[in-house]
Design an enzyme around this catalytic site. Structure first.
Site, PDB file in Angstrom:
ATOM      1  CG  MET A 136     -10.546   2.821  -6.551  1.00  0.00           C
ATOM      2  SD  MET A 136     -10.385   1.568  -7.882  1.00  0.00           S
ATOM      3  CE  MET A 136     -11.318   0.123  -7.220  1.00  0.00           C
ATOM      4  CB  THR A 151      -4.873  -5.647  -0.266  1.00  0.00           C
ATOM      5  OG1 THR A 151      -5.813  -4.964  -1.098  1.00  0.00           O
ATOM      6  CG2 THR A 151      -5.639  -5.851   1.163  1.00  0.00           C
ATOM      7  N   PRO A 165       0.795  -1.082  -0.021  1.00  0.00           N
ATOM      8  CG  PRO A 165      -0.097  -1.118   2.040  1.00  0.00           C
ATOM      9  CD  PRO A 165       0.614  -1.894   1.208  1.00  0.00           C
ATOM     10  CE  LYS A 175      -5.942   0.523 -16.616  1.00  0.00           C
ATOM     11  NZ  LYS A 175      -4.576   0.058 -16.402  1.00  0.00           N
ATOM     12  N   GLY A 206       0.152  -1.613  -7.070  1.00  0.00           N
ATOM     13  CA  GLY A 206      -0.076  -0.985  -5.504  1.00  0.00           C
ATOM     14  C   GLY A 206      -1.073  -2.186  -5.000  1.00  0.00           C
ATOM     15  CG  ASP A 256      -0.821   0.025 -11.640  1.00  0.00           C
ATOM     16  OD1 ASP A 256      -0.799  -0.358 -12.975  1.00  0.00           O
ATOM     17  OD2 ASP A 256      -1.304  -1.345 -11.369  1.00  0.00           O
ATOM     18  CG  ASP A 295      -3.212  -9.165  -3.703  1.00  0.00           C
ATOM     19  OD1 ASP A 295      -2.101 -10.108  -3.205  1.00  0.00           O
ATOM     20  OD2 ASP A 295      -3.772  -9.745  -4.503  1.00  0.00           O
ATOM     21  CB  ILE A 354      -7.324  -7.370  -3.728  1.00  0.00           C
ATOM     22  CG1 ILE A 354      -7.250  -8.983  -3.251  1.00  0.00           C
ATOM     23  CG2 ILE A 354      -8.557  -6.581  -3.145  1.00  0.00           C
ATOM     24  CD1 ILE A 354      -6.874  -8.910  -1.558  1.00  0.00           C
TER      25      ILE A 354
END
Length: 267
Positions: free
Chosen positions: A186, A133, A27, A72, A103, A50, A105, A108
Site C-alpha cells: 500500500m 501473502t 494474492p 477498504k 486477500g 475484502d 494472509d 500480515i
C-alpha cells in the site's frame, strides 16, 4: 465428492454453526488458495470478503452463501474495521458458518489479529487459515526471489500506508540495512516519501525496485525501475493500487530468471 474426499484427507473438522474461519485467500490466482481454505470456503453460509479477494476465488464459494463486502481502499471504506468486527459477531451469534476471506494472509497487514481479538472477547469460536501473502506470490510471479545468499540475507514487510494524520513513522535507518529486501504494501501514494527517506539514510539511488500491479492475476504488470526514479516511474506508467513495491538487489535477478523460464518453455 471432491470436497468431501478433501475433508477426509485433511482431517479437517467441519465448520460448526456459529463458528468463524478467518481465511487467507492468497494474492489473486485461485490456484494459490490452500486446500484447507478451499475446504472451509465450500462450507460457508456467509462470506465476509475484502476488496483484494479475487473474483476467481469468490467463484469457488457456494452460490447460496450470503456475501458481505467489507473492502477498504484509500479514504473509501465499505465498513469501518469496528463495523466489520461487529458484523462477524452478529452473523456468528445467529448460528451462521462464517468464512472471513482476506486477500493474502490474514495476519500480515490484514487486521486478522484485531478480528480474532473481537471474536475472543465475544466468546465466538474461530480458526485461522494462513494464506500466501502478496509479497511471496507477487515476487515469485514477477520472476525474482525475496532472499538470496548473494543478494539479500533478510526481507522486511513494511506498510506504506499513512495514518489518518498523514504520518508514516517508520524506523528508516533500520530499513536502510544493506543486503536486505524491502517490500512495501500500500505504498503508491507515499512513494516520494519512501524514496526520500531511504536515500537520506544511505540507500544507493540506483538500487533496483520492482513495481508489481495486480500480481498473480491475468492483469499483472511488472515494472522495473530504480529507487531514485520511483515516483516518476509510478506516474509515467500510470500504476494504480494494488501495486507492491519491492526494493533490493534481488530485483536484478528478474531478467535472468525470466530468460531461464523462457528457455525452459521453448525447450
Amino acid at each position: 465428492m471432491f470436497i468431501q474426499a478433501l475433508k477426509e484427507q485433511l482431517g479437517e473438522a467441519p465448520l460448526s454453526p456459529g463458528e468463524v474461519a478467518i481465511v487467507g485467500a492468497g494474492p489473486g490466482d485461485p490456484g494459490l488458495l490452500t486446500l484447507r481454505a478451499l475446504c472451509l470456503l465450500n462450507q460457508a453460509d456467509c462470506l465476509v470478503y475484502d476488496r483484494l479477494v479475487s473474483p476467481d476465488v469468490m467463484a469457488l464459494a457456494p452460490q447460496a452463501a450470503q456475501r458481505f463486502y467489507v473492502g477498504k481502499a484509500s479514504r473509501c471504506h465499505a465498513l469501518t474495521q469496528d463495523e466489520t468486527n461487529q458484523l462477524l459477531v452478529r452473523l456468528a451469534v445467529t448460528g451462521k458458518r462464517v468464512v472471513r476471506l482476506k486477500g493474502g494472509d490474514p495476519f500480515i497487514f490484514g487486521r486478522g489479529g484485531e478480528e480474532a481479538e473481537m471474536l475472543v472477547d465475544n466468546g465466538i469460536p474461530f480458526r485461522v487459515v494462513p494464506g500466501i501473502t502478496s509479497a511471496q506470490g507477487c515476487s515469485a510471479y514477477a520472476g525474482f526471489p525475496l532472499t538470496h545468499r548473494d543478494y539479500a540475507q533478510g526481507v522486511t514487510f513494511v506498510t506504506g500506508h499513512a495514518r489518518a494524520d498523514g504520518s508514516l513513522n517508520l524506523d528508516w535507518p533500520a530499513l536502510a540495512s544493506r543486503r536486505h529486501t524491502l517490500v512495501f504494501y500500500m505504498g503508491l501514494t507515499n512513494a516520494e516519501l519512501i524514496r526520500r527517506e531511504l536515500l537520506a539514510n544511505g540507500v544507493p539511488s540506483r538500487l533496483p525496485v520492482a513495481l508489481i500491479e495486480r500480481g498473480t492475476t491475468p492483469q499483472q504488470r511488472r515494472v522495473i525501475t530504480t529507487l531514485d526514479r520511483l515516483p516518476d516511474t509510478i506516474r509515467d506508467e500510470s500504476l494504480t493500487p494494488p501495486t507492491l513495491i519491492v526494493v533490493g538487489e534481488v530485483v536484478s535477478l528478474a531478467a535472468r530468471l525470466d530468460a531461464g523460464c523462457l528457455a525452459e518453455a521453448v525447450a
